[in-house]
Motif scaffolding. Sequence first.
Motif, short mmCIF file in Angstrom:
data_model
loop_
_atom_site.label_atom_id
_atom_site.label_comp_id
_atom_site.label_asym_id
_atom_site.label_seq_id
_atom_site.Cartn_x
_atom_site.Cartn_y
_atom_site.Cartn_z
N LEU A 1 13.24 20.90 -22.78
CA LEU A 1 13.34 20.14 -21.54
C LEU A 1 14.24 18.93 -21.74
O LEU A 1 14.06 18.16 -22.69
N ALA A 2 15.21 18.75 -20.85
CA ALA A 2 16.05 17.55 -20.85
C ALA A 2 15.98 16.93 -19.46
O ALA A 2 16.57 17.47 -18.51
N ASN A 3 15.24 15.84 -19.33
CA ASN A 3 15.17 15.19 -18.02
C ASN A 3 15.26 13.67 -18.12
O ASN A 3 14.84 12.96 -17.21
N LEU B 1 7.82 19.16 -13.28
CA LEU B 1 8.79 18.08 -13.48
C LEU B 1 10.17 18.50 -13.00
O LEU B 1 10.51 19.68 -12.99
N GLY B 2 10.97 17.51 -12.62
CA GLY B 2 12.39 17.75 -12.42
C GLY B 2 13.09 17.72 -13.76
O GLY B 2 12.54 17.28 -14.77
N ALA B 3 14.33 18.20 -13.79
CA ALA B 3 15.08 18.22 -15.05
C ALA B 3 16.57 18.24 -14.77
O ALA B 3 17.01 18.64 -13.69
N PHE B 4 17.34 17.81 -15.77
CA PHE B 4 18.78 17.98 -15.74
C PHE B 4 19.16 19.35 -16.31
O PHE B 4 20.08 20.00 -15.82
N SER C 1 22.59 20.06 -23.39
CA SER C 1 23.60 19.08 -23.78
C SER C 1 23.08 17.66 -23.61
O SER C 1 23.62 16.72 -24.19
N TYR C 2 22.04 17.49 -22.82
CA TYR C 2 21.38 16.19 -22.65
C TYR C 2 20.40 15.94 -23.79
O TYR C 2 19.94 16.89 -24.43
N PRO C 3 20.03 14.69 -24.02
CA PRO C 3 18.96 14.40 -24.99
C PRO C 3 17.67 15.09 -24.57
O PRO C 3 17.34 15.15 -23.38
#
Length: 217
Positions: A118-120, A107-110, A166-168
């Motif tokens: 994992l935050a994506n 997967l890609g992610a932020f 920092s992302y959900p």
Amino acid sequence: MSETFAPLDRAGIAERIARDIPEGWFVNLGIGIPTGVADFVPLDREVIFHSENGVIGAGPAPAPEDVNPFLVNAGTQPITLRTGGAFVHHADSFAIARGGHLDLCVLGAFEVSESGDLANWARSPNEPIKQVGGAMDLAIGAKRLWVAMEHVTKGHGGSRIRKLCSYPLTAKGVVKRVYTDLAVLEVTEHGFTVLDMVPGLTRDALQARSEAELHWQ
């Protein structure tokens, strides 16, 4: 002394991931950088690629003159079908994703945290992928999860390799390995362990671009 190193481009990250996928694995590729992985797996290595829209046995991208508008992956990009490939109902496809049948999902992610969070999910209408998507199904359903992303953010240069995201969060503690344009990182009980770096990059330079503490083999 100034350092000289060349970060990988998006295709380079995909190619680096492809090198590490063993023969015989059943693999889902997420939208973004991961979709390119299928282009770099040699045809004589049997890797079965799954797409959530119901494709089992997806192959590399076709030549422009061979594009079939009805044969696409979950990101609506044209694909090919390898010998023995099949189409299945959407519900069956998600049963595969959720049921522990996939050896690997990429997967890609932020962001990824040092504990494998994992935050994506996008959090702004200005981000390129605005929908939540099915990443949470794949993150908990696949036997292992690898992430493909750039090491720092565009513009601000903030690290995506985080102590805490920092992302959900999409899922907690699921990421096993991270492939960036600078390095390959394994997520261990001690945090991020560096497996590989691009030529010319030093440990200090990589650490400076990583918020989380890095460990070395």
